[in-house]
Design a protein around this motif. Structure first.
Motif, short mmCIF file in Angstrom:
data_model
loop_
_atom_site.label_atom_id
_atom_site.label_comp_id
_atom_site.label_asym_id
_atom_site.label_seq_id
_atom_site.Cartn_x
_atom_site.Cartn_y
_atom_site.Cartn_z
N LEU A 198 44.11 28.28 30.58
CA LEU A 198 43.10 29.30 30.29
C LEU A 198 42.75 30.12 31.53
CD1 LEU A 198 40.70 27.33 27.90
CD2 LEU A 198 42.86 28.48 27.39
N ARG A 199 43.74 30.39 32.35
CA ARG A 199 43.54 31.25 33.52
C ARG A 199 44.47 32.46 33.41
NH1 ARG A 199 41.48 28.18 38.35
NH2 ARG A 199 40.77 26.17 37.54
N PRO A 200 43.99 33.64 33.78
CA PRO A 200 44.84 34.84 33.68
C PRO A 200 46.10 34.71 34.53
CG PRO A 200 42.54 35.45 34.00
CD PRO A 200 42.62 33.97 34.22
N ALA A 201 47.25 34.99 33.92
CA ALA A 201 48.53 34.96 34.63
C ALA A 201 49.05 36.37 34.90
CB ALA A 201 49.56 34.17 33.83
N VAL A 202 48.82 37.30 33.98
CA VAL A 202 49.20 38.70 34.15
C VAL A 202 48.08 39.55 33.56
CG1 VAL A 202 50.97 40.46 33.79
CG2 VAL A 202 51.63 38.05 33.87
N VAL A 203 47.71 40.61 34.27
CA VAL A 203 46.63 41.48 33.83
C VAL A 203 47.06 42.92 34.01
CG1 VAL A 203 44.23 42.16 34.24
CG2 VAL A 203 44.89 39.78 34.49
N ASN A 204 46.85 43.74 32.99
CA ASN A 204 47.21 45.15 33.16
C ASN A 204 46.07 45.92 33.81
OD1 ASN A 204 45.40 45.53 31.05
ND2 ASN A 204 46.72 46.96 29.94
N ALA A 205 46.32 47.17 34.13
CA ALA A 205 45.35 47.96 34.90
C ALA A 205 44.06 48.17 34.13
CB ALA A 205 45.97 49.31 35.28
N HIS A 206 44.17 48.41 32.81
CA HIS A 206 42.97 48.64 32.01
C HIS A 206 42.08 47.39 31.98
CE1 HIS A 206 40.82 50.82 28.73
NE2 HIS A 206 40.48 49.60 28.39
N ALA A 207 42.68 46.21 31.81
CA ALA A 207 41.90 44.97 31.78
C ALA A 207 41.26 44.70 33.13
CB ALA A 207 42.81 43.81 31.37
N ALA A 208 41.97 45.00 34.22
CA ALA A 208 41.40 44.78 35.54
C ALA A 208 40.16 45.65 35.75
CB ALA A 208 42.45 45.09 36.61
#
Length: 513
Positions: A198-208
Motif C-alpha cells: 500500500l505504498r505508491p510505486a509510480v505516480v503521474n504528474a497530475h497525481a503528484a
C-alpha cells in the motif's frame, strides 16, 4: 518482440538437402554431423548436463516470439515452436529449406521478401519489416519482423536471424505500452500504482500535483504521510481490491491533503484496478492501479444546491404552518422551530425594551405608539428573552412570555453588537479547551455546550424589534456567510410576526380603554 543473438556453427554444418541440426535431434532423425565428439565432463555438454545444442533448442522453444535463422546462403537453420504455432510449419518441415519461397511466402512475393530479409545481413542494427506469410493450411498472416546479421568467428556476417510476431499482437502490445506512457505523462487525472504494501510505486504528474509533492518524493512513502483524513478509507479500498478485485463503480472519497499551508480538503472520485502478473500460471497481485479525479468543486456545488433546496422547503413549510396560528407570537416561534432543523442546536429570541414613562416598559420599535430608532434612548438597549430551546438539549423553542426578566448581557455581547450594527454577527469560542468553551458560553448566557453563535437582527417597518441567536455545539462547523443569509431570511419572517403581535396588543389595549 525480443532480440536474440546466437552462433550459427550448428547451422553451417547442415547441408542443403534438408539435413536438420538441433531440430532434427528432437524429432528423432539421423544427423550427418561427421565424427562424434568425445564425451565431455559433467556440466553443460557433459554427461550430467545438456550439451550446447540442447540448451540452445530449449531457449529458442521457450521464447514468446517466433524466430527463424538463415545462413549466409539463405537456408533456414533454426525454427522455434512459436514460429510453428503461428504458421503451422514444423521445424522438421522448415529447417533446410532455401528461403521462404514456395512454402511460407507466395511466389509473387518471394523475391521482394528475400531481398529485404537478406539485406539485413549487411545493414547496421535491426531492420523492421512487415510481410504477409503463408500458413501450412493456405492462409495468410501479416507479421512484423525484426532482422539482424549474425557475425561469424571472423567478424563477417555468417547469416541472420528473423524474429517475428503477428501484427495484431504487436499492435496490441504497442498500444498497451503507449497507453501506459500516456497515463503517466499526459493524463488529466491522477494515476498511482500502489504496491502490495500500500505504498505508491509510480505516480503521474497530475497525481503528484494533487498530493502536493513531486513524482519521486512520494514513492515508497505511507499514505498517512500524504493525507491527514480519509487514509483508513483509502487503505481499506486498496486492501479490498488486492483481495477481491476491482469494485463495480467509482467511489467518491473526501480526504485531507497535507500542504505547507495546512490541510486542504478535497473530494476524489476514485477507480481501482487489481494488477496481476501475466507471466504467472495463477494470478499474482502486483499491486493496485488507482485512478482518481478531483471533483471537489462539483461536489461542493451539489451540496450547496441540496442545502438551498432544503432551506427553501423549510421556509415554505414554516410559512404555511405559521399562517394557521391565531397568535402572531406563536407564528414567530413556528418559524424558529422550522429553521432549527439541520441548521443549529439551540436558538434564543430576545426582544428590546425601553421605558416611555417611569415603570412602563414597551417593546422597542413598537407599532404606531412606539419609539422609532432615531428617537431611542442612548446607551445599550435592554433585552428580555421571550423564546428559547429547552436548556437540557436541542429541541423545539418554548415561548416564555412578555413578562420575562431582562437578560444581563455584557457591553461587548454579540447580541448588542447585532443591535448596534442592525446586521448579522458571527461569534465563536475558538480553539480552546472544553472547560474554557463552557465558560465562554456561560459568560454570554447561552447553553454550556455552545461553541459557535450567529445573531440575526429582527427588523420591521424601519424599527429594530430584537435579535434571534442560533447556536451550535462542538460537533458542528462554524457558521458561514451562507448561513447568515438563511438566518436573515428567517429573522425577516419572525420580525413581521412579532410586529403583528404588537399591533394586536395595541388594539387590545385600545378596546379595553
Amino acid at each position: 518482440m525480443g532480440c536474440v543473438t546466437f552462433e550459427l556453427n550448428e547451422g553451417k554444418r547442415a547441408n542443403r538437402q534438408g539435413v536438420q541440426v538441433s531440430a532434427s535431434r528432437r524429432s528423432g532423425t539421423t544427423d550427418e554431423l561427421g565424427p562424434e565428439e568425445p564425451e565431455r565432463p559433467d556440466g553443460p555438454g557433459g554427461p550430467g548436463g545438456p550439451d550446447g545444442a540442447d540448451l540452445l533448442a530449449a531457449l529458442l522453444d521457450g521464447m514468446d516470439a517466433a524466430l527463424c535463422a538463415f545462413d549466409a546462403d539463405g537456408v533456414v537453420t533454426h525454427w522455434n515452436r512459436e514460429a510453428e504455432r503461428i504458421l503451422g510449419w514444423s521445424a522438421a518441415e522448415a529447417v533446410g529449406r532455401q528461403g521462404f519461397a514456395g512454402w511460407a511466402v507466395r511466389e509473387a512475393d518471394a523475391e521482394e521478401v528475400e531481398s529485404r530479409l537478406m539485406a539485413a545481413m549487411h545493414a547496421p542494427g535491426r531492420q523492421v519489416h512487415e510481410f504477409a506469410l503463408l500458413t501450412k493450411d493456405g492462409g495468410r498472416v501479416l507479421v512484423r519482423t525484426q532482422s539482424a546479421a549474425v557475425p561469424g568467428p571472423d567478424g563477417k556476417p555468417a547469416g541472420l536471424y528473423c524474429a517475428f510476431s503477428e501484427v495484431h499482437a504487436q499492435i496490441d502490445l504497442e498500444r498497451s505500452i503507449a497507453l501506459s506512457e500516456a497515463l503517466f505523462d499526459d493524463a488529466s487525472w491522477g494515476v498511482v500504482l500502489v504496491d502490495a504494501d500500500l505504498r505508491p510505486a509510480v505516480v503521474n504528474a497530475h497525481a503528484a500535483r494533487a498530493l502536493g509533492t513531486g513524482r519521486t518524493a512520494v514513492l515508497g512513502r505511507p499514505l498517512g504521510d500524504l493525507l491527514t483524513r480519509g487514509v483508513e478509507e483509502l487503505e481499506n479500498a486498496l486492501t479490498h481490491v488486492l483481495a477481491e478485485g476491482a469494485p463495480p463503480a467509482p467511489a467518491e472519497m473526501w480526504v485531507g491533503v497535507r500542504t505547507p499551508e495546512g490541510e486542504r480538503r478535497r473530494c476524489w472520485r476514485s477507480g481501482f484496478l487489481r494488477l496481476a502478473s501475466p507471466l504467472a500460471e495463477e494470478p499474482v497481485p502486483l499491486g493496485v492501479g488507482w485512478l482518481f479525479q478531483d471533483v471537489t468543486e462539483a461536489k461542493q456545488g451539489e451540496q450547496e444546491a441540496a442545502l438551498l433546496r432544503f432551506r427553501a422547503n423549510q421556509l415554505h413549510r414554516a410559512a404555511r404552518a405559521a399562517a394557521e396560528c391565531e397568535d402572531p407570537a406563536e407564528a414567530a416561534t413556528v418559524h424558529l422551530d422550522f429553521a432549527l432543523a439541520g441548521f443549529a442546536d439551540h436558538a434564543v429570541l430576545d426582544r428590546i425594551l425601553i421605558e416611555r414613562t417611569p415603570g412602563e416598559r414597551i417593546p422597542f420599535g413598537r407599532a404606531p405608539g412606539g419609539v422609532p430608532d432615531e428617537d431611542a434612548p442612548a446607551g445599550p438597549p435592554r433585552l428580555v428573552r421571550i423564546a428559547a430551546t429547552p436548556s437540557g438539549g436541542p429541541g423545539p423553542s418554548a415561548l416564555t412570555g412578555h413578562a420575562g426578566l431582562p437578560v444581563r448581557y455584557g457591553e461587548t455581547h454579540p447580541v448588542l453588537q447585532c443591535v448596534a450594527r442592525a446586521g448579522s454577527v458571527r461569534a465563536g469560542a475558538g480553539s480552546v479547551s472544553a472547560e474554557e468553551a463552557r465558560e465562554w458560553a456561560r459568560a454570554r448566557v447561552w447553553p454550556e455546550d455552545t461553541v459557535h453563535a450567529l445573531c440575526a437582527v429582527l427588523r420591521s417597518r424601519g424599527r429594530t424589534l430584537g435579535v434571534v441567536t442560533f447556536l451550535r455545539g462542538a460537533g458542528r462547523s462554524a457558521f458561514q456567510r451562507s448561513d447568515a443569509t438563511y438566518a436573515e431570511d428567517v429573522a425577516v419572517r419572525m420580525a413581521a410576526a412579532l410586529d403583528l403581535a404588537d399591533l394586536a396588543d395595541l388594539e387590545g389595549h385600545g378596546d379595553a380603554g
